[in-house]
Design a protein around this motif. Structure first.
Motif, PDB file in Angstrom:
ATOM      1  N   LEU A   1      23.081  38.779  37.974  1.00 63.60           N
ATOM      2  CA  LEU A   1      24.013  39.896  37.865  1.00 63.60           C
ATOM      3  C   LEU A   1      25.385  39.277  37.669  1.00 63.60           C
ATOM      4  CD1 LEU A   1      22.582  41.906  40.882  1.00 63.60           C
ATOM      5  CD2 LEU A   1      22.087  42.259  38.459  1.00 63.60           C
ATOM      6  N   LEU A   2      25.703  38.971  36.418  1.00 67.01           N
ATOM      7  CA  LEU A   2      26.930  38.245  36.103  1.00 67.01           C
ATOM      8  C   LEU A   2      27.936  39.149  35.409  1.00 67.01           C
ATOM      9  CD1 LEU A   2      25.391  34.951  34.668  1.00 67.01           C
ATOM     10  CD2 LEU A   2      26.073  35.430  37.014  1.00 67.01           C
ATOM     11  N   GLY A   3      29.199  38.934  35.722  1.00 64.24           N
ATOM     12  CA  GLY A   3      30.285  39.653  35.050  1.00 64.24           C
ATOM     13  C   GLY A   3      30.806  38.812  33.912  1.00 64.24           C
TER      14      GLY A   3
ATOM     15  N   GLY B   1      21.491  40.903  33.936  1.00 63.98           N
ATOM     16  CA  GLY B   1      22.462  40.969  32.855  1.00 63.98           C
ATOM     17  C   GLY B   1      23.497  39.870  32.966  1.00 63.98           C
ATOM     18  N   THR B   2      24.038  39.447  31.812  1.00 64.81           N
ATOM     19  CA  THR B   2      24.983  38.339  31.795  1.00 64.81           C
ATOM     20  C   THR B   2      26.412  38.737  31.469  1.00 64.81           C
ATOM     21  OG1 THR B   2      24.428  37.832  29.496  1.00 64.81           O
ATOM     22  CG2 THR B   2      23.231  36.630  31.208  1.00 64.81           C
ATOM     23  N   GLY B   3      26.695  39.969  31.139  1.00 58.82           N
ATOM     24  CA  GLY B   3      28.074  40.386  30.885  1.00 58.82           C
ATOM     25  C   GLY B   3      28.721  39.576  29.778  1.00 58.82           C
ATOM     26  N   LEU B   4      29.936  39.062  30.038  1.00 57.32           N
ATOM     27  CA  LEU B   4      30.653  38.265  29.041  1.00 57.32           C
ATOM     28  C   LEU B   4      30.261  36.796  29.062  1.00 57.32           C
ATOM     29  CD1 LEU B   4      34.337  39.546  29.144  1.00 57.32           C
ATOM     30  CD2 LEU B   4      32.630  39.928  27.384  1.00 57.32           C
ATOM     31  N   GLY B   5      29.675  36.341  30.148  1.00 58.50           N
ATOM     32  CA  GLY B   5      29.338  34.924  30.274  1.00 58.50           C
ATOM     33  C   GLY B   5      28.103  34.546  29.473  1.00 58.50           C
ATOM     34  N   ARG B   6      27.880  33.254  29.367  1.00 54.73           N
ATOM     35  CA  ARG B   6      26.708  32.748  28.661  1.00 54.73           C
ATOM     36  C   ARG B   6      25.785  32.074  29.656  1.00 54.73           C
ATOM     37  NH1 ARG B   6      27.477  30.034  23.346  1.00 54.73           N
ATOM     38  NH2 ARG B   6      26.617  31.953  22.580  1.00 54.73           N
ATOM     39  N   LEU B   7      24.497  32.274  29.460  1.00 58.10           N
ATOM     40  CA  LEU B   7      23.470  31.616  30.260  1.00 58.10           C
ATOM     41  C   LEU B   7      22.948  30.427  29.479  1.00 58.10           C
ATOM     42  CD1 LEU B   7      21.395  31.389  32.579  1.00 58.10           C
ATOM     43  CD2 LEU B   7      19.992  33.041  31.309  1.00 58.10           C
ATOM     44  N   ARG B   8      22.945  29.263  30.134  1.00 55.48           N
ATOM     45  CA  ARG B   8      22.369  28.049  29.536  1.00 55.48           C
ATOM     46  C   ARG B   8      21.216  27.600  30.417  1.00 55.48           C
ATOM     47  NH1 ARG B   8      27.944  27.288  28.607  1.00 55.48           N
ATOM     48  NH2 ARG B   8      28.387  27.010  26.402  1.00 55.48           N
TER      49      ARG B   8
END
Length: 185
Positions: free
Chosen positions: A124-126, A172-179
């Motif tokens: 749950l990322l902003g 959800g990842t919002g504006l950030g990126r998941l690596r």
């Protein structure tokens, strides 16, 4: 803490963090778009009274009360930009919820103790990004992940030895990126 005139009380950081987590969960469930998430997060982070927090949460269904079990855990970053970091030999629960409004998340599962064949990680990322290192023989499932602005970066291994854990990443990842990357050892 109540004021002497019977006016509104102030809110604690725990109250603010709970509100931010509820907003992120609602966004991950598709209850509103990213622009509305940003507006609501700004209201929640600026709120100084319970009424201010209630305004940011207006229209959201009441959360279901569900006790956490030993196989569940929640990692929450400071609502104002804290970081979440787990590495080394830590015990990974069956279900892990990771919530961060503004901070970075770094999870290293390469040397972690994974006792379950399937691990569910709910992000749950902003606006902050996340980096997850999985064991070399893990299988990663991203089908339930709602990517915000940036698509996740992940290159599956060509040959995975059988018997490794399945890491299912949702939320959800919002504006950030998941690596996501596999460990080398």
């Amino acid at each position: 803490m109540a004021t002497g005139t019977g006016g509104p009380t102030t809110i604690s950081e725990a109250d603010r963090e709970t509100a931010v987590r509820r907003l992120q969960e609602a966004y991950a469930e598709g209850q509103f778009d990213f622009e509305e998430l940003e507006q609501r997060l700004q209201r929640a982070l600026a709120a100084t009274t319970p009424d201010g927090l209630a305004e940011a949460l207006d229209g959201l269904p009441e959360p279901l009360a569900r006790p956490a079990t030993r196989s569940e855990a929640t990692l929450t970053g400071d609502a104002l930009g804290g970081r979440i970091r787990r590495r080394g030999a830590w015990r990974v629960p069956r279900v892990l919820t990771v919530a961060s409004a503004l901070g970075r998340v770094r999870l290293d599962l390469s040397r972690a103790v994974i006792e379950h064949p399937v691990v569910d990680i709910q992000l749950l990322l902003g606006t902050g990004g996340a980096s997850i290192t999985v064991p070399r023989d893990a299988v990663v499932d991203l089908t339930a992940l709602h990517a915000g602005l940036k698509q996740p970066r992940y290159r599956p291994r060509r040959a995975v030895r059988p018997g490794g854990p399945v890491i299912r990443i949702s939320g959800g990842t919002g504006l950030g990126r998941l690596r996501i990357r596999h460990s080398l050892r």
